[in-house]
Design a protein around this motif. Structure first.
Motif, PDB file in Angstrom:
ATOM      1  N   THR A 184       0.826  -1.206   0.000  1.00 55.67           N
ATOM      2  CA  THR A 184       0.000   0.000   0.000  1.00 55.67           C
ATOM      3  C   THR A 184       0.857   1.252   0.000  1.00 55.67           C
ATOM      4  OG1 THR A 184      -1.778  -1.153   1.168  1.00 55.67           O
ATOM      5  CG2 THR A 184      -1.803   1.248   1.234  1.00 55.67           C
ATOM      6  N   ASN A 185       1.856   1.279   0.882  1.00 54.89           N
ATOM      7  CA  ASN A 185       2.729   2.450   0.981  1.00 54.89           C
ATOM      8  C   ASN A 185       3.534   2.650  -0.292  1.00 54.89           C
ATOM      9  OD1 ASN A 185       3.783   4.677   2.370  1.00 54.89           O
ATOM     10  ND2 ASN A 185       5.495   3.485   3.183  1.00 54.89           N
ATOM     11  N   THR A 186       4.081   1.563  -0.817  1.00 50.67           N
ATOM     12  CA  THR A 186       4.905   1.652  -2.022  1.00 50.67           C
ATOM     13  C   THR A 186       4.113   2.196  -3.201  1.00 50.67           C
ATOM     14  OG1 THR A 186       6.390  -0.139  -1.338  1.00 50.67           O
ATOM     15  CG2 THR A 186       6.232   0.315  -3.709  1.00 50.67           C
ATOM     16  N   TYR A 187       2.941   1.645  -3.446  1.00 45.32           N
ATOM     17  CA  TYR A 187       2.208   2.037  -4.649  1.00 45.32           C
ATOM     18  C   TYR A 187       1.496   3.383  -4.485  1.00 45.32           C
ATOM     19  CZ  TYR A 187       3.573  -2.552  -6.151  1.00 45.32           C
ATOM     20  OH  TYR A 187       4.340  -3.645  -6.485  1.00 45.32           O
ATOM     21  N   GLU A 188       1.094   3.743  -3.267  1.00 42.84           N
ATOM     22  CA  GLU A 188       0.553   5.091  -3.067  1.00 42.84           C
ATOM     23  C   GLU A 188       1.627   6.139  -3.303  1.00 42.84           C
ATOM     24  OE1 GLU A 188      -1.209   5.311   0.784  1.00 42.84           O
ATOM     25  OE2 GLU A 188      -3.072   4.297   0.179  1.00 42.84           O
ATOM     26  N   LYS A 189       2.818   5.899  -2.777  1.00 46.01           N
ATOM     27  CA  LYS A 189       3.923   6.839  -2.973  1.00 46.01           C
ATOM     28  C   LYS A 189       4.359   6.872  -4.440  1.00 46.01           C
ATOM     29  CE  LYS A 189       4.538   8.184   1.331  1.00 46.01           C
ATOM     30  NZ  LYS A 189       4.363   9.591   1.758  1.00 46.01           N
ATOM     31  N   ALA A 190       4.292   5.729  -5.107  1.00 51.11           N
ATOM     32  CA  ALA A 190       4.661   5.677  -6.521  1.00 51.11           C
ATOM     33  C   ALA A 190       3.698   6.499  -7.367  1.00 51.11           C
ATOM     34  CB  ALA A 190       4.697   4.231  -7.005  1.00 51.11           C
ATOM     35  N   ARG A 191       2.400   6.455  -7.022  1.00 58.84           N
ATOM     36  CA  ARG A 191       1.425   7.284  -7.751  1.00 58.84           C
ATOM     37  C   ARG A 191       1.733   8.772  -7.562  1.00 58.84           C
ATOM     38  NH1 ARG A 191       1.063   2.816  -9.002  1.00 58.84           N
ATOM     39  NH2 ARG A 191      -0.681   1.382  -8.668  1.00 58.84           N
ATOM     40  N   GLN A 192       2.069   9.122  -6.328  1.00 61.83           N
ATOM     41  CA  GLN A 192       2.404  10.511  -6.027  1.00 61.83           C
ATOM     42  C   GLN A 192       3.656  10.943  -6.798  1.00 61.83           C
ATOM     43  OE1 GLN A 192       2.705  11.289  -1.816  1.00 61.83           O
ATOM     44  NE2 GLN A 192       3.740  13.250  -2.118  1.00 61.83           N
ATOM     45  N   PHE A 193       4.644  10.044  -6.839  1.00 59.17           N
ATOM     46  CA  PHE A 193       5.880  10.321  -7.565  1.00 59.17           C
ATOM     47  C   PHE A 193       5.593  10.551  -9.047  1.00 59.17           C
ATOM     48  CE2 PHE A 193       9.582   9.042 -10.014  1.00 59.17           C
ATOM     49  CZ  PHE A 193      10.637   9.668  -9.353  1.00 59.17           C
ATOM     50  N   GLU A 194       4.728   9.703  -9.625  1.00 58.49           N
ATOM     51  CA  GLU A 194       4.397   9.836 -11.043  1.00 58.49           C
ATOM     52  C   GLU A 194       3.654  11.139 -11.325  1.00 58.49           C
ATOM     53  OE1 GLU A 194       2.321   7.239 -14.666  1.00 58.49           O
ATOM     54  OE2 GLU A 194       2.143   6.577 -12.586  1.00 58.49           O
ATOM     55  N   MET A 195       2.762  11.530 -10.414  1.00 58.79           N
ATOM     56  CA  MET A 195       2.038  12.783 -10.598  1.00 58.79           C
ATOM     57  C   MET A 195       2.981  13.978 -10.558  1.00 58.79           C
ATOM     58  SD  MET A 195      -1.447  12.249  -8.332  1.00 58.79           S
ATOM     59  CE  MET A 195      -1.872  13.985  -8.574  1.00 58.79           C
ATOM     60  N   GLU A 196       3.992  13.909  -9.698  1.00 59.34           N
ATOM     61  CA  GLU A 196       4.910  15.032  -9.531  1.00 59.34           C
ATOM     62  C   GLU A 196       5.983  15.097 -10.606  1.00 59.34           C
ATOM     63  OE1 GLU A 196       6.436  14.484  -5.629  1.00 59.34           O
ATOM     64  OE2 GLU A 196       4.610  15.179  -4.613  1.00 59.34           O
ATOM     65  N   THR A 197       6.382  13.945 -11.136  1.00 53.88           N
ATOM     66  CA  THR A 197       7.516  13.913 -12.062  1.00 53.88           C
ATOM     67  C   THR A 197       7.157  13.489 -13.476  1.00 53.88           C
ATOM     68  OG1 THR A 197       8.089  11.606 -11.573  1.00 53.88           O
ATOM     69  CG2 THR A 197       9.010  13.305 -10.114  1.00 53.88           C
ATOM     70  N   GLY A 198       5.997  12.828 -13.633  1.00 57.29           N
ATOM     71  CA  GLY A 198       5.617  12.321 -14.948  1.00 57.29           C
ATOM     72  C   GLY A 198       6.326  11.045 -15.337  1.00 57.29           C
ATOM     73  N   THR A 199       7.022  10.406 -14.377  1.00 58.82           N
ATOM     74  CA  THR A 199       7.755   9.168 -14.668  1.00 58.82           C
ATOM     75  C   THR A 199       7.390   8.094 -13.651  1.00 58.82           C
ATOM     76  OG1 THR A 199       9.643   9.890 -13.312  1.00 58.82           O
ATOM     77  CG2 THR A 199       9.721  10.392 -15.670  1.00 58.82           C
ATOM     78  N   LYS A 200       7.582   6.839 -14.046  1.00 56.18           N
ATOM     79  CA  LYS A 200       7.364   5.718 -13.151  1.00 56.18           C
ATOM     80  C   LYS A 200       8.514   5.663 -12.141  1.00 56.18           C
ATOM     81  CE  LYS A 200       4.060   4.249 -15.988  1.00 56.18           C
ATOM     82  NZ  LYS A 200       2.630   4.404 -15.658  1.00 56.18           N
TER      83      LYS A 200
END
Length: 340
Positions: A184-200
């Protein structure tokens, strides 16, 4: 650079009984995805004695083991027919069946082979590949019958120090409606990262670590191996399936590369006298991040055979490591170059 690698050093100054000044550094590292911290602590010389399980293996095999060939078909349960027409799933020597004491609504156990005790340096790529492919088949079939179970992982407790209650080598496949805290933590943070940077995130991590070179280990086929910047133990290997975003995306060639890479890591663990480990292969429920693997060794410390998990890890939820990630990665690069 989208990936931020942050760390800070804390210095503890004190004196010995003769008044001589002593300084000890603790390095606090921040996970580039979650921000969680790990601590690289002073290493007075971590001496690890590998445990010889030969006697224990003799006592627990055969009639005393439900996973040994003479018992496996009479002592293990079977799946409903919509999962496996014959009751169990097989691939080569590997056999998958339900866990009698499940951790989730779908929990399969994959037994690698008929061999009760396999040492780290005895695992072949074929054994590893068959077991993980059998686990992959189970995840695929469970997904067809249950659209709500989105969180899937393949997990490995190897030998008793890892929490493995049966010595016979086996995997746990967990498929659930609810992700674990890690997922849960990994994929929630990954979504946030993608929104902020445009990358996986894991794609960016792979590219960043390859560019820096300090913790990057090897590219083996479509899989990148590296060491975690903020490790969860004294080694923390991350494997990224760069082209696979779902369980169906993992091809036979990927399993070939993964199995050979894992065999190489086993040799590195053996060099360090580690004999036990925990592993997770995690699949993004939304198939937006590539499949990734993490592996950490398990051990006891000192003459008292003290657990490697104390209040820091268990209650503060903060990993400790005596080994610098960059040093482990450098040694690992050499071994990958030798064996791959």
């Amino acid at each position: 650079m989208a990936i931020k690698l942050r760390k800070k050093t804390e210095l503890f100054t004190f004196y010995d009984s003769k008044g001589e000044k002593i300084e000890r550094e603790t390095e606090v590292r921040f996970d580039p995805l979650t921000g969680e911290t790990s601590r690289l602590v002073y290493d007075a010389g971590l001496a690890i004695t590998p445990i010889d399980y030969s006697e224990a293996a003799e006592k627990t095999k055969g009639a005393n083991c439900p996973f040994c060939p003479e018992n496996i078909f009479s002592m293990t349960p079977v799946f409903p027919k919509e999962i496996a027409e014959e009751g169990r799933i097989t691939k080569g020597e590997a056999i998958v069946f339900p866990n009698l004491f499940p951790y989730s609504k779908h929990n399969g156990v994959t037994v690698f082979s008929g061999d009760h005790f396999i040492r780290l340096n005895e695992f072949t790529p074929e054994l590893i590949k068959n077991a993980f492919q059998a686990a992959q088949m189970y995840i695929h079939r469970a997904a067809i019958t249950d659209s709500h179970a989105k969180f899937a992982s393949i997990n490995w407790n190897y030998l008793p120090l890892s929490g493995g209650s049966i010595m016979h080598p086996h995997l746990h496949i967990i498929i659930s409606d609810t992700g674990t805290n890690y997922q849960t933590n990994t994929y929630e943070k990954a979504r946030q990262f993608e929104m902020e940077t445009g990358t996986k995130y894991f794609t960016s991590l792979s590219e960043t670590e390859r560019l820096i070179g300090e913790r990057w280990i090897a590219d083996n086929g479509t899989i990148t191996w590296l060491h975690a910047f903020a490790p969860k133990s004294h080694n923390d290997y991350i494997g990224i399936f760069n082209k696979a975003y779902s369980v169906e995306d993992i091809r036979e060639a990927d399993w070939d590369h993964f199995s050979k890479g894992l065999q190489t890591i086993f040799s590195i663990l053996t060099d360090q006298s580690f004999s036990s480990f925990n592993l997770i292969l995690s699949i993004d429920p939304e198939q937006r991040e590539p499949v990734h693997v993490r592996l950490i060794p398990r051990l006891t410390i000192g003459a008292l055979e003290t657990s490697d998990i104390n209040f820091f890890q268990a209650l503060h939820q903060e990993p400790l490591t005596y080994k610098a990630p960059e040093e482990i990665a450098a040694k690992s690069r050499i071994r990958f170059e030798e064996l791959l």
